[in-house]
Design a protein around this motif. Structure first.
Motif, mmCIF file in Angstrom:
data_model
loop_
_atom_site.group_PDB
_atom_site.id
_atom_site.type_symbol
_atom_site.label_atom_id
_atom_site.label_comp_id
_atom_site.label_asym_id
_atom_site.label_seq_id
_atom_site.Cartn_x
_atom_site.Cartn_y
_atom_site.Cartn_z
ATOM 1 N N CYS A 167 2.274 18.829 8.482
ATOM 2 C CA CYS A 167 2.686 18.265 7.188
ATOM 3 C C CYS A 167 1.649 17.407 6.484
ATOM 4 O O CYS A 167 1.586 17.399 5.253
ATOM 5 C CB CYS A 167 3.959 17.431 7.379
ATOM 6 N N HIS A 168 0.878 16.682 7.222
ATOM 7 C CA HIS A 168 0.014 15.712 6.557
ATOM 8 C C HIS A 168 -0.951 16.399 5.601
ATOM 9 O O HIS A 168 -1.744 17.264 6.012
ATOM 10 C CB HIS A 168 -0.774 14.904 7.589
ATOM 11 N N ASN A 169 -0.831 16.043 4.340
ATOM 12 C CA ASN A 169 -1.683 16.624 3.294
ATOM 13 C C ASN A 169 -1.503 18.133 3.145
ATOM 14 O O ASN A 169 -2.343 18.793 2.527
ATOM 15 C CB ASN A 169 -3.167 16.327 3.574
ATOM 16 N N LYS A 170 -0.421 18.678 3.716
ATOM 17 C CA LYS A 170 -0.272 20.139 3.692
ATOM 18 C C LYS A 170 0.898 20.579 2.834
ATOM 19 O O LYS A 170 0.920 21.713 2.350
ATOM 20 C CB LYS A 170 -0.080 20.653 5.120
ATOM 21 N N ARG A 171 1.896 19.776 2.677
ATOM 22 C CA ARG A 171 3.082 20.185 1.914
ATOM 23 C C ARG A 171 3.454 19.118 0.904
ATOM 24 O O ARG A 171 3.428 17.933 1.207
ATOM 25 C CB ARG A 171 4.270 20.392 2.863
ATOM 26 N N THR A 172 3.840 19.587 -0.247
ATOM 27 C CA THR A 172 4.301 18.652 -1.273
ATOM 28 C C THR A 172 5.772 18.897 -1.542
ATOM 29 O O THR A 172 6.180 20.022 -1.837
ATOM 30 C CB THR A 172 3.502 18.848 -2.572
ATOM 31 N N LEU A 173 6.564 17.864 -1.363
ATOM 32 C CA LEU A 173 8.007 18.021 -1.569
ATOM 33 C C LEU A 173 8.313 18.052 -3.071
ATOM 34 O O LEU A 173 7.588 17.442 -3.865
ATOM 35 C CB LEU A 173 8.747 16.865 -0.903
ATOM 36 N N PRO A 174 9.383 18.765 -3.433
ATOM 37 C CA PRO A 174 9.754 18.877 -4.841
ATOM 38 C C PRO A 174 9.965 17.502 -5.465
ATOM 39 O O PRO A 174 10.742 16.704 -4.952
ATOM 40 C CB PRO A 174 11.088 19.652 -4.810
ATOM 41 N N GLY A 175 9.252 17.238 -6.517
ATOM 42 C CA GLY A 175 9.377 15.953 -7.191
ATOM 43 C C GLY A 175 8.275 14.982 -6.829
ATOM 44 O O GLY A 175 8.103 13.962 -7.491
ATOM 45 N N ALA A 176 7.525 15.270 -5.750
ATOM 46 C CA ALA A 176 6.441 14.373 -5.356
ATOM 47 C C ALA A 176 5.169 14.736 -6.117
ATOM 48 O O ALA A 176 4.983 15.875 -6.535
ATOM 49 C CB ALA A 176 6.198 14.466 -3.854
ATOM 50 N N SER A 177 4.299 13.752 -6.269
ATOM 51 C CA SER A 177 3.077 14.001 -7.030
ATOM 52 C C SER A 177 1.928 14.466 -6.140
ATOM 53 O O SER A 177 0.966 15.054 -6.604
ATOM 54 C CB SER A 177 2.672 12.735 -7.777
ATOM 55 N N SER A 178 2.021 14.161 -4.852
ATOM 56 C CA SER A 178 0.953 14.567 -3.934
ATOM 57 C C SER A 178 1.568 15.031 -2.628
ATOM 58 O O SER A 178 2.758 14.811 -2.376
ATOM 59 C CB SER A 178 0.011 13.389 -3.660
ATOM 60 N N PRO A 179 0.749 15.637 -1.809
ATOM 61 C CA PRO A 179 1.277 16.139 -0.536
ATOM 62 C C PRO A 179 1.740 15.010 0.387
ATOM 63 O O PRO A 179 1.317 13.870 0.253
ATOM 64 C CB PRO A 179 0.096 16.897 0.069
ATOM 65 N N LEU A 180 2.600 15.347 1.332
ATOM 66 C CA LEU A 180 3.117 14.384 2.303
ATOM 67 C C LEU A 180 1.981 13.663 3.027
ATOM 68 O O LEU A 180 0.944 14.274 3.347
ATOM 69 C CB LEU A 180 3.969 15.116 3.345
ATOM 70 N N GLN A 181 2.210 12.411 3.288
ATOM 71 C CA GLN A 181 1.290 11.645 4.119
ATOM 72 C C GLN A 181 2.016 11.343 5.430
ATOM 73 O O GLN A 181 3.025 10.649 5.444
ATOM 74 C CB GLN A 181 0.910 10.342 3.421
ATOM 75 N N VAL A 182 1.504 11.888 6.502
ATOM 76 C CA VAL A 182 2.177 11.691 7.791
ATOM 77 C C VAL A 182 1.174 11.137 8.802
ATOM 78 O O VAL A 182 0.194 11.807 9.144
ATOM 79 C CB VAL A 182 2.778 13.018 8.314
ATOM 80 N N LYS A 183 1.411 9.931 9.221
ATOM 81 C CA LYS A 183 0.461 9.323 10.164
ATOM 82 C C LYS A 183 1.191 8.403 11.130
ATOM 83 O O LYS A 183 2.338 8.026 10.893
ATOM 84 C CB LYS A 183 -0.614 8.557 9.403
ATOM 85 N N TYR A 184 0.508 8.037 12.182
ATOM 86 C CA TYR A 184 1.091 7.101 13.128
ATOM 87 C C TYR A 184 1.377 5.779 12.422
ATOM 88 O O TYR A 184 0.555 5.296 11.650
ATOM 89 C CB TYR A 184 0.134 6.865 14.303
ATOM 90 N N ALA A 185 2.535 5.236 12.694
ATOM 91 C CA ALA A 185 2.891 3.949 12.096
ATOM 92 C C ALA A 185 1.962 2.858 12.626
ATOM 93 O O ALA A 185 1.335 3.010 13.681
ATOM 94 C CB ALA A 185 4.347 3.614 12.417
ATOM 95 N N ASP A 186 1.896 1.772 11.889
ATOM 96 C CA ASP A 186 1.035 0.657 12.289
ATOM 97 C C ASP A 186 1.351 0.213 13.716
ATOM 98 O O ASP A 186 2.498 0.004 14.082
ATOM 99 C CB ASP A 186 1.252 -0.545 11.355
ATOM 100 N N GLY A 187 0.307 0.065 14.487
ATOM 101 C CA GLY A 187 0.475 -0.442 15.837
ATOM 102 C C GLY A 187 0.901 0.612 16.845
ATOM 103 O O GLY A 187 0.936 0.352 18.046
ATOM 104 N N GLU A 188 1.211 1.792 16.353
ATOM 105 C CA GLU A 188 1.747 2.808 17.245
ATOM 106 C C GLU A 188 0.698 3.341 18.224
ATOM 107 O O GLU A 188 0.970 3.511 19.405
ATOM 108 C CB GLU A 188 2.319 3.959 16.404
ATOM 109 N N LEU A 189 -0.507 3.555 17.713
ATOM 110 C CA LEU A 189 -1.553 4.066 18.605
ATOM 111 C C LEU A 189 -1.855 3.058 19.714
ATOM 112 O O LEU A 189 -1.977 3.428 20.890
ATOM 113 C CB LEU A 189 -2.818 4.351 17.802
#
Length: 454
Positions: A83-105
């Motif tokens: 998903c990250h930077n690969k799909r844009t949901l209807p109504g969104a202006s840019s592709p999905l941003q999917v990343k590890y949440a803060d502190g998760e790594l």
DNA sequence: TCATATT
């Protein structure tokens, strides 16, 4: 038939498979989408435990992003990769941003911070201790300019369970050989916490007017779950503004009828006596200096064995100027001073202006001796001796190796009283007093928590 | 020269 409607395969907590749930942050989520819709969407790419839309605090409307909880790192990576930077949901202006949440790594590294290590500790010693709780993937003892450790280390385990068991077994409980204080074990700071720590440090050092007003740091509190109480406060900090401790009920008792008579007068008037000219260093009996007796053996409690040698011990002498001071008094003082340091090792700070910083403390002095030497001037809440970092070791050349050995242990310390008057008395009498070949420097401790807006 | 340190 496979699972069709089960979306809570909750095996992450049960330890089945060793998976550990992972939180992803997702941006570019249309505000009208519901959590159910998002779950459905992400399930095309990975297993999903949960979706939490991030909402505005006041309006409760979507802020256009969400957290996505996956049951394992593998599943989380599947969602990111798909998903990250690969799909844009209807109504969104840019592709999905999917990343590890803060502190998760960081959390997934099962990384621990270890404090209160001896200065001369070796990797092998730390490793041996912590290996009892799991496989160590990485160990890093922080060291200063020489080989000497900065007293702390970072450590990674293979699994969270191992890290937790080490934390619970060692933190506050295990003392390393030659150390009088137990180790501190905490989860290592996340990147964000590191930055916050750095910023705070820079600020407090730059201005000298540190901001300790909690109201000005609301984000730290907002980040804590409601009702969350930190399991262990690794530094034993007190909340700013809560001065003093309840551990010393004596002051109240002294004010009660009947108790006063049990305390020898010389003891109760000690702060005032400390100011009296006949106890001043320059007027003490001649022919006896602390430097002299130190050359001929090392008394553990100089104040008791050599009562005339310094002002702090003068009340113990029964001879020349206080006929009512008796040896039971001396014993009481000793008992009192050994009670000053709490068993937990927590240091207690007095009110502003009541804390001393003392330099050039003789080697022979430990915490009790320091307390004893200064208790003449008032109620000592705490006394702490430490070795000056800069001059605590010297390096010598050997034939083959560097040898690090202590050559002159320059020591400093803190003494905290319950009143500024007592501290000032101690400065007046003890500052410049020659003790153990060096003149004591006694001054008010720098106080970083001083200025506080109402 | 200011305590318990943070990659």
């Amino acid at each position: 038939m496979a699972e069709s409607t089960t979306n809570n395969n909750n095996d992450s907590g049960g330890g089945g498979g060793g998976g550990e749930s992972v939180k992803l942050f997702v941006g570019q989520v249309p505000k009208h989408m519901t959590e159910v819709e998002l779950i459905t969407m992400f399930k095309e790419f990975s297993l999903v435990d949960e979706v939490n839309i991030i909402k505005d605090k006041t309006t409760r409307t979507s802020r256009g992003c969400c957290f996505l909880i996956c049951p394992s790192r593998e599943e989380a990576d599947k969602a990111v990769n798909a998903c990250h930077n690969k799909r844009t949901l209807p109504g969104a202006s840019s592709p999905l941003q999917v990343k590890y949440a803060d502190g998760e790594l960081e959390r997934l590294e099962h990384k621990l911070f270890v404090g209160m290590l001896p200065k001369n500790v070796s990797d092998a010693e730390v490793s041996a201790l912590f290996s009892n709780y799991g496989k160590i993937k990485d160990l890093q003892i922080l060291r200063g300019s020489q080989q000497t450790s900065k007293g702390c280390a970072f450590l990674k385990y293979e699994t969270k369970e191992q890290a937790v068991s080490a934390l619970e077994a060692i933190n506050g409980k295990h003392k390393m050989e030659g150390s009088s204080v137990p180790l501190v074990v905490k989860w290592a700071d996340t990147e964000k916490e590191r930055q916050a720590r750095r910023a705070q440090k820079a600020q407090s050092q730059a201005s000298g007017v540190p901001n300790t007003d909690l109201a000005q740091q609301p984000s730290l509190f907002g980040a804590l779950p409601m009702g969350h109480i930190p399991l262990y406060n690794g530094y034993g900090y007190q909340a700013p503004g809560t001065y003093g401790l309840m551990q010393y009920p004596l002051p109240q008792m002294q004010n009660q009828p009947g108790f006063q008579n049990m305390v020898p007068p010389v003891n109760r008037g000690s702060a005032i006596r400390g100011l009296s000219p006949d106890l001043a260093p320059g007027l003490r009996p001649r022919g006896f200096s602390p430097a002299n007796y130190m050359r001929s053996g090392y008394p553990s409690i100089p104040g008791l064995q050599y009562p005339m040698s310094y002002p702090g011990g003068v009340i113990n002498q029964g001879s020349h100027n206080s006929s009512h001071a008796t040896s039971p008094t001396a014993n009481n003082n000793l008992a009192a001073s050994s009670n000053i340091i709490t068993s937990s090792g927590a240091q207690t700070e007095g009110p502003p202006g009541a804390n001393l910083f003392i330099y050039h403390i003789p080697q022979e002095f430990g915490d009790p001796e320091l307390a004893n030497a200064f208790q003449t001037f008032g109620r000592v809440l705490s006394a702490k001796v430490f070795v000056d970092k800069a001059t605590g070791v010297s390096k010598c050349f050997g034939k083959k190796n560097w040898i690090y050995q202590p050559y002159y242990l320059l020591r400093a310390g803190f003494v905290s009283y319950d009143s500024p008057v007592a501290a000032q008395s101690a400065i007046n009498v003890m500052n410049g007093y020659q003790l153990g070949g060096k003149k004591l420097k006694v001054q008010l401790k720098r106080d970083n928590k001083q200025s506080k807006p109402y």
